[in-house]
Scaffold this motif. Structure first.
Motif, PDB file in Angstrom:
ATOM      1  N   GLU A   1      -2.130  42.342  39.865  1.00 31.41           N
ATOM      2  CA  GLU A   1      -1.405  41.659  40.743  1.00 31.41           C
ATOM      3  C   GLU A   1      -0.090  42.348  41.121  1.00 31.41           C
ATOM      4  O   GLU A   1       0.246  42.413  42.424  1.00 31.41           O
ATOM      5  CB  GLU A   1      -1.193  40.204  40.370  1.00 31.41           C
ATOM      6  N   ALA A   2       0.543  43.031  40.159  1.00 31.98           N
ATOM      7  CA  ALA A   2       1.966  43.603  40.369  1.00 31.98           C
ATOM      8  C   ALA A   2       1.538  44.838  41.105  1.00 31.98           C
ATOM      9  O   ALA A   2       2.155  45.101  42.226  1.00 31.98           O
ATOM     10  CB  ALA A   2       2.401  44.115  38.869  1.00 31.98           C
ATOM     11  N   LYS A   3       0.389  45.547  41.124  1.00 28.66           N
ATOM     12  CA  LYS A   3      -0.140  46.571  41.547  1.00 28.66           C
ATOM     13  C   LYS A   3      -0.234  46.109  43.288  1.00 28.66           C
ATOM     14  O   LYS A   3       0.388  46.907  44.214  1.00 28.66           O
ATOM     15  CB  LYS A   3      -1.378  47.215  41.396  1.00 28.66           C
ATOM     16  N   ALA A   4      -0.947  44.934  43.402  1.00 28.50           N
ATOM     17  CA  ALA A   4      -1.187  44.520  44.988  1.00 28.50           C
ATOM     18  C   ALA A   4       0.054  44.368  45.650  1.00 28.50           C
ATOM     19  O   ALA A   4       0.269  44.361  46.803  1.00 28.50           O
ATOM     20  CB  ALA A   4      -1.964  43.321  44.702  1.00 28.50           C
ATOM     21  N   GLU A   5       1.054  44.078  44.640  1.00 32.46           N
ATOM     22  CA  GLU A   5       2.515  43.608  45.283  1.00 32.46           C
ATOM     23  C   GLU A   5       3.293  44.860  45.570  1.00 32.46           C
ATOM     24  O   GLU A   5       4.326  44.810  45.653  1.00 32.46           O
ATOM     25  CB  GLU A   5       3.147  42.501  44.615  1.00 32.46           C
ATOM     26  N   GLY A   6       2.847  46.003  45.025  1.00 35.84           N
ATOM     27  CA  GLY A   6       3.778  47.174  45.258  1.00 35.84           C
ATOM     28  C   GLY A   6       3.910  47.908  44.293  1.00 35.84           C
ATOM     29  O   GLY A   6       4.409  49.231  44.331  1.00 35.84           O
ATOM     30  N   ALA A   7       3.881  47.557  42.875  1.00 32.41           N
ATOM     31  CA  ALA A   7       3.927  48.598  41.793  1.00 32.41           C
ATOM     32  C   ALA A   7       3.079  49.576  41.845  1.00 32.41           C
ATOM     33  O   ALA A   7       1.742  49.438  41.969  1.00 32.41           O
ATOM     34  CB  ALA A   7       3.878  47.369  40.591  1.00 32.41           C
ATOM     35  N   ASP A   8       3.301  50.625  40.972  1.00 31.78           N
ATOM     36  CA  ASP A   8       2.697  51.816  41.011  1.00 31.78           C
ATOM     37  C   ASP A   8       1.996  51.582  39.752  1.00 31.78           C
ATOM     38  O   ASP A   8       2.615  52.446  38.803  1.00 31.78           O
ATOM     39  CB  ASP A   8       3.507  53.117  41.358  1.00 31.78           C
ATOM     40  N   VAL A   9       0.827  51.236  39.645  1.00 34.38           N
ATOM     41  CA  VAL A   9       0.059  50.991  38.236  1.00 34.38           C
ATOM     42  C   VAL A   9      -1.193  51.731  38.533  1.00 34.38           C
ATOM     43  O   VAL A   9      -2.048  51.623  39.572  1.00 34.38           O
ATOM     44  CB  VAL A   9      -0.280  49.590  38.246  1.00 34.38           C
ATOM     45  N   ARG A  10      -1.441  52.560  37.745  1.00 36.07           N
ATOM     46  CA  ARG A  10      -2.687  53.465  37.777  1.00 36.07           C
ATOM     47  C   ARG A  10      -3.503  53.311  36.659  1.00 36.07           C
ATOM     48  O   ARG A  10      -2.925  53.299  35.209  1.00 36.07           O
ATOM     49  CB  ARG A  10      -2.232  55.048  37.784  1.00 36.07           C
ATOM     50  N   MET A  11      -4.882  53.258  36.581  1.00 31.90           N
ATOM     51  CA  MET A  11      -5.754  53.406  35.535  1.00 31.90           C
ATOM     52  C   MET A  11      -6.069  54.819  34.947  1.00 31.90           C
ATOM     53  O   MET A  11      -6.136  55.645  35.697  1.00 31.90           O
ATOM     54  CB  MET A  11      -6.963  52.595  36.041  1.00 31.90           C
ATOM     55  N   VAL A  12      -6.065  54.867  33.666  1.00 28.89           N
ATOM     56  CA  VAL A  12      -6.254  56.323  33.025  1.00 28.89           C
ATOM     57  C   VAL A  12      -7.286  55.960  32.091  1.00 28.89           C
ATOM     58  O   VAL A  12      -7.367  54.827  31.442  1.00 28.89           O
ATOM     59  CB  VAL A  12      -4.972  56.899  32.511  1.00 28.89           C
ATOM     60  N   TYR A  13      -8.046  56.869  31.659  1.00 25.25           N
ATOM     61  CA  TYR A  13      -8.987  56.857  30.406  1.00 25.25           C
ATOM     62  C   TYR A  13      -8.508  57.287  29.059  1.00 25.25           C
ATOM     63  O   TYR A  13      -9.002  57.247  27.963  1.00 25.25           O
ATOM     64  CB  TYR A  13     -10.038  57.736  31.117  1.00 25.25           C
ATOM     65  N   SER A  14      -7.073  58.079  29.238  1.00 30.18           N
ATOM     66  CA  SER A  14      -6.698  58.605  27.941  1.00 30.18           C
ATOM     67  C   SER A  14      -5.007  58.835  28.160  1.00 30.18           C
ATOM     68  O   SER A  14      -4.566  58.865  29.299  1.00 30.18           O
ATOM     69  CB  SER A  14      -7.122  59.932  27.653  1.00 30.18           C
ATOM     70  N   PRO A  15      -4.390  58.788  27.016  1.00 30.68           N
ATOM     71  CA  PRO A  15      -3.020  59.012  27.287  1.00 30.68           C
ATOM     72  C   PRO A  15      -2.775  60.291  27.770  1.00 30.68           C
ATOM     73  O   PRO A  15      -1.969  60.710  28.524  1.00 30.68           O
ATOM     74  CB  PRO A  15      -2.498  59.323  25.722  1.00 30.68           C
ATOM     75  N   LEU A  16      -3.578  61.499  27.545  1.00 31.40           N
ATOM     76  CA  LEU A  16      -3.767  62.680  28.338  1.00 31.40           C
ATOM     77  C   LEU A  16      -3.582  62.644  29.601  1.00 31.40           C
ATOM     78  O   LEU A  16      -2.847  63.296  30.414  1.00 31.40           O
ATOM     79  CB  LEU A  16      -4.719  63.651  27.524  1.00 31.40           C
ATOM     80  N   ASP A  17      -4.395  61.641  30.259  1.00 32.47           N
ATOM     81  CA  ASP A  17      -4.543  61.502  31.534  1.00 32.47           C
ATOM     82  C   ASP A  17      -3.043  61.306  32.246  1.00 32.47           C
ATOM     83  O   ASP A  17      -2.596  61.483  33.070  1.00 32.47           O
ATOM     84  CB  ASP A  17      -5.306  60.377  32.168  1.00 32.47           C
ATOM     85  N   ALA A  18      -2.240  60.298  31.333  1.00 34.80           N
ATOM     86  CA  ALA A  18      -1.031  59.703  31.724  1.00 34.80           C
ATOM     87  C   ALA A  18      -0.124  60.929  31.812  1.00 34.80           C
ATOM     88  O   ALA A  18       0.871  61.080  32.636  1.00 34.80           O
ATOM     89  CB  ALA A  18      -0.682  58.613  30.805  1.00 34.80           C
ATOM     90  N   LEU A  19       0.044  61.918  30.680  1.00 35.84           N
ATOM     91  CA  LEU A  19       0.877  62.979  30.775  1.00 35.84           C
ATOM     92  C   LEU A  19       0.511  63.831  31.741  1.00 35.84           C
ATOM     93  O   LEU A  19       1.547  64.451  32.300  1.00 35.84           O
ATOM     94  CB  LEU A  19       0.524  63.560  29.380  1.00 35.84           C
ATOM     95  N   ARG A  20      -0.708  64.003  32.230  1.00 35.84           N
ATOM     96  CA  ARG A  20      -0.980  64.981  33.417  1.00 35.84           C
ATOM     97  C   ARG A  20      -0.305  64.494  34.678  1.00 35.84           C
ATOM     98  O   ARG A  20       0.181  65.349  35.559  1.00 35.84           O
ATOM     99  CB  ARG A  20      -2.466  64.830  33.627  1.00 35.84           C
TER     100      ARG A  20
END
Lengths: 82, 376
Positions: free
Chosen positions: B106-125
């Motif tokens: 819901e926060a994402k729908a309201e404009g927050a930049d929330v992204r789904m990842v499959y691993s912490p390494l994805d987040a580091l990328r």
């Protein structure tokens, strides 16, 4: 992302939060400077996997992979049946 | 597929089912807890419970990391995610977990930049690709997942990454098991141990269940034949008057833990004095936080965190479900107000959550026949 797709990364019937879920992947190559390697799953999808928990990883190893990290090398010697 | 097909073999499953029925004493009711959400998922997905006699009951434990995160921590995550400089990354299920002020989705729908990842390494990328933004990873999971976060932080540290941090909610599995064993609410006859946690910590730490509490514990794999085999091994111990630690998942799990994993965990994390578990309350030394050496990557130090405790909705009985006191369908809102599409409680969010697993695979079999499986 290196051709990754649902087969190696969960699907509707499997938890992608991965409390305890893991999948088997074959190690194709090792980057020793990054302590990681490229792995391929049964469907042929490739991804980078961290290898910091595996002693002397080598191309060809069958690994148990969870959240982008190899947890264990699987022994493929047929010594156990269910 | 190797290590899969043979452990989904219907004939083997049938044989084990018959042997279990032969072992189970008809006037005794057995309660066996599967600690791990992965096992809960297997049990419902493959109908394992229907292959057991009616007096062998599988009770679901607190082993889904999504399910045990308290609402206050979700609210803290949402507060970080709403900051304009932040890209907030998390596993998919965490986006739908309700806090007191909504969900990350819901926060994402309201404009927050929330992204789904499959691993912490994805987040580091993502951090590498967005040097002008602060990238935060919402770390959840047991000992299985914590090394992945640790190795990613070690890489971030080695590469001198400055725009990456972790909101750490990693938990450890042994303290809540001990809390359950000490609980007067619950009588259990044995435990199915969490296989993949044991790839990190080894099977040995679970021996206290057998030695200290006199309960059989069998470390189990995640295919249906694995789970049936583990139930059989527990019933066999009970029939023979034994209470031991046994390892059904020897193809993966060693007796001792991974020295490499302990090294990286020890470098990056330290134990929190206490941590709140949904349904179980505060449990001492049951969770991890970043060590002083990695304080620069700690989102709790980088951003202001309210840390307010939020009570669960009154209608929600996730706590009782997580302790195995009630079955998912015994909750007042199960399948009506609370569904996977609109979850009220965390157990209905993750597919490893007992309620979601039951809803998706088993809700129509709650009144299954009570006729025991015929013994051979």
């Amino acid at each position: 992302m290196n051709g990754e797709h649902e087969s190696s990364r969960g699907n509707d019937s499997q938890c992608i939060t991965c409390s305890d879920a893991a999948c088997t992947m074959r190690l194709l190559s090792v980057d020793e400077t990054a302590d990681s390697g490229i792995c391929v799953d049964e469907a042929g999808c490739q991804s980078e996997v961290l290898l910091g928990l595996i002693t002397a990883p080598a191309a060809g190893d069958l690994l148990l992979v969870h959240a982008g990290t190899a947890l264990q090398r699987l022994d493929e010697t047929p010594t156990e049946s269910p | 597929m190797k290590f899969v097909d043979e452990f989904r073999n219907a004939e083997l499953g049938s044989i084990l089912s018959q042997r279990i029925a032969a072992l189970a004493e008809p006037d005794r009711h057995y309660k066996i807890m599967e600690v791990c959400g992965g096992h809960t998922h297997t049990i419902y997905r493959y109908g394992v419970a229907d292959l057991l006699p009616s007096n062998v009951e599988l009770v679901h434990g607190p082993g889904c990391p999504v399910c045990v995160i308290p609402m206050g921590r979700v609210d803290d995550a949402i507060a970080i995610a709403r900051r304009p400089e932040v890209i907030f990354t998390c596993f998919g299920d965490m986006m739908r977990v309700p806090g007191g002020s909504g969900t990350l989705l819901e926060a994402k729908a309201e404009g927050a930049d929330v992204r789904m990842v499959y691993s912490p390494l994805d987040a580091l990328r993502i951090a590498g690709a967005n040097p002008d933004r602060q990238v935060v990873f919402f770390a959840v999971g047991f000992e299985t997942t914590a090394p992945s976060t640790a190795l990613t932080l070690m890489r971030a540290n080695a590469d001198g990454v400055r725009n990456f941090s972790v909101f750490c909610n990693h938990v450890t599995i042994l303290p809540p098991i001990r809390a359950l064993l000490d609980s007067p609410d619950l009588r259990l006859d044995g435990f199915i141990g969490p296989g993949h946690v044991c790839t990190i910590v080894g099977a040995r730490p679970f021996s206290f269940i057998a030695e200290g509490y006199g309960k059989p514990v069998v470390i189990s794999g995640f295919e249906p034949v694995d789970v049936l085999c583990s139930v059989y091994m527990i019933l066999k111990q009970l029939a023979e008057g034994r209470s031991e630690l046994e390892n059904q998942y020897r193809r993966v799990v060693p007796h001792e833990g991974s020295a490499q994993a302990f090294r990286v965990l020890g470098e990056v994390f330290e134990l929190r004095p206490h941590f709140e578990w949904r349904g179980l309350g505060f449990i001492s030394q049951s969770a991890l936080r970043l060590s002083a050496r990695y304080a620069a990557f700690d989102a709790e130090q980088r951003f202001p965190i309210a840390g307010v405790r939020v009570a669960d909705p009154k209608a929600c009985q996730c706590g009782e479900v997580l302790k195995g006191v009630i079955k998912p369908w015994e909750c007042k809102v199960f399948g009506t107000a609370c569904t996977p599409e609109h979850p009220i409680g965390t157990c209905m969010v993750s597919s490893e959550g007992a309620c979601a697993a039951y809803y998706n695979f088993g809700r129509f079999t709650r009144n299954r026949a009570t006729t025991p499986v015929a013994a051979q």
